[in-house]
Design a protein around this motif. Structure first.
Motif, short mmCIF file in Angstrom:
data_model
loop_
_atom_site.label_atom_id
_atom_site.label_comp_id
_atom_site.label_asym_id
_atom_site.label_seq_id
_atom_site.Cartn_x
_atom_site.Cartn_y
_atom_site.Cartn_z
N GLU A 4 -52.00 -14.01 30.57
CA GLU A 4 -50.89 -14.29 31.49
C GLU A 4 -50.69 -15.79 31.67
O GLU A 4 -49.55 -16.28 31.67
CB GLU A 4 -51.17 -13.63 32.83
CG GLU A 4 -50.02 -13.80 33.80
CD GLU A 4 -50.08 -12.80 34.94
OE1 GLU A 4 -49.28 -12.93 35.87
OE2 GLU A 4 -50.94 -11.91 34.89
N PHE A 5 -51.78 -16.54 31.84
CA PHE A 5 -51.64 -17.98 32.01
C PHE A 5 -51.10 -18.64 30.75
O PHE A 5 -50.34 -19.60 30.82
CB PHE A 5 -52.99 -18.60 32.38
CG PHE A 5 -53.47 -18.21 33.76
CD1 PHE A 5 -52.59 -17.71 34.71
CD2 PHE A 5 -54.81 -18.33 34.10
CE1 PHE A 5 -53.02 -17.35 35.97
CE2 PHE A 5 -55.24 -17.98 35.36
CZ PHE A 5 -54.35 -17.49 36.30
N LYS A 6 -51.49 -18.11 29.59
CA LYS A 6 -50.97 -18.66 28.34
C LYS A 6 -49.48 -18.42 28.22
O LYS A 6 -48.73 -19.26 27.71
CB LYS A 6 -51.71 -18.01 27.16
CG LYS A 6 -51.56 -18.77 25.86
CD LYS A 6 -52.24 -20.11 25.96
CE LYS A 6 -52.15 -20.86 24.64
NZ LYS A 6 -52.73 -22.21 24.74
N THR A 7 -49.02 -17.27 28.71
CA THR A 7 -47.59 -16.99 28.70
C THR A 7 -46.84 -17.93 29.63
O THR A 7 -45.74 -18.41 29.29
CB THR A 7 -47.33 -15.53 29.12
OG1 THR A 7 -48.05 -14.65 28.26
CG2 THR A 7 -45.86 -15.19 29.05
N LEU A 8 -47.42 -18.23 30.79
CA LEU A 8 -46.78 -19.14 31.73
C LEU A 8 -46.73 -20.56 31.20
O LEU A 8 -45.73 -21.28 31.37
CB LEU A 8 -47.51 -19.12 33.08
CG LEU A 8 -47.43 -17.81 33.86
CD1 LEU A 8 -48.30 -17.87 35.09
CD2 LEU A 8 -46.00 -17.49 34.25
N LEU A 9 -47.81 -20.98 30.53
CA LEU A 9 -47.83 -22.33 29.97
C LEU A 9 -46.88 -22.42 28.78
O LEU A 9 -46.11 -23.39 28.66
CB LEU A 9 -49.25 -22.70 29.55
CG LEU A 9 -50.24 -22.94 30.69
CD1 LEU A 9 -51.65 -23.09 30.15
CD2 LEU A 9 -49.85 -24.17 31.48
N GLY A 10 -46.95 -21.45 27.89
CA GLY A 10 -46.02 -21.37 26.78
C GLY A 10 -46.15 -22.46 25.76
O GLY A 10 -45.19 -22.75 25.04
N LEU A 11 -47.31 -23.12 25.67
CA LEU A 11 -47.49 -24.20 24.70
C LEU A 11 -48.79 -23.98 23.93
O LEU A 11 -49.85 -23.84 24.52
CB LEU A 11 -47.54 -25.56 25.41
CG LEU A 11 -46.21 -26.04 26.03
CD1 LEU A 11 -46.44 -27.29 26.83
CD2 LEU A 11 -45.17 -26.29 24.95
#
Length: 224
Positions: free
Chosen positions: A56-63
């Motif tokens: 989920e955090f990786k999706t929010l960061l998106g980089l």
């Protein structure tokens, strides 16, 4: 013995020394050593939670260039959630109910984001002050509004966490203090109410840790 309603939030002990802050390290005593050695059920469950948060955090960061940055927010979530849960036990100091603790977590994170954004991505930070499509006459006002909203972010993070922890604990304490003056037939209702509130506070402990970590992740994604 509780001298007042707010005595459970007092960091000082009978010696006049703020020894209650040592509750932050209680996890080192409670977590069994087998948790780190063999794949126990608790370790498997915790690994699933970490993988879910990482996704989920990786999706929010998106980089993709920020590999490993999610570990910072997962650690932040773990620390806050553990201390929230420890505060639900009797006679254990709730460190996250103090702004000294929550601001210590929120302010350095926000400051590091701001320093990184203004020194590395100055153009992006300046463009972020004026949303796209804003009329020219409103641009000065939008800059002021965006600046103020940016400056109060660490305060809102800290106050949100501390206020939610204080509110639940005070409600539990208030209901608990009325038990001695209630009729015996009402004690069972009080006990059931306290158990339901304790269950609600357990959910709030997880939700507030999750909200703190998610908002920190969203703030970091805006400066890149």
């Amino acid at each position: 013995m509780m001298a007042s309603l707010f005595s459970s939030f007092d960091p000082s002990t009978t010696l006049g020394i703020p020894l209650n802050w040592t509750s932050l390290m209680l996890g080192l005593l409670i977590i069994p050593t087998s948790f780190w050695v063999i794949p126990s059920r608790m370790e498997i469950l915790w690994n699933k939670i970490i993988n879910m948060l990482h996704t989920e955090f990786k999706t929010l960061l998106g980089l993709s260039k920020m590999n490993g940055s999610t570990l910072v927010f997962i650690s932040l979530f773990s620390l806050i959630m553990f201390n929230n849960f420890m505060g639900l036990f009797p006679y254990i100091f709730t460190s996250t109910s103090h702004l000294a603790m929550s601001l210590t977590l929120a302010l350095p994170i926000w400051m590091s984001f701001m320093l990184y954004g203004w020194f590395v991505n100055t153009t992006h930070m300046l463009a972020h002050q004026v949303p796209q499509g804003t009329p020219a006459i409103l641009m000065p006002f939008m800059v002021c509004i965006e600046t103020v909203s940016n400056l109060i972010r660490p305060g809102t993070l800290a106050v949100r966490l501390s206020a939610n922890m204080i509110a639940g604990h005070l409600l539990l304490t208030l209901l608990g203090n009325t038990g001695s003056s209630m009729a015996s037939t009402m004690i069972w209702i009080l006990i059931i109410t306290q158990l339901l509130l304790l269950l609600l506070e357990s959910a709030v402990s997880i939700i507030q840790a999750y909200v703190f970590a998610v908002l920190s992740t969203l703030y970091s994604s805006e400066v890149v």
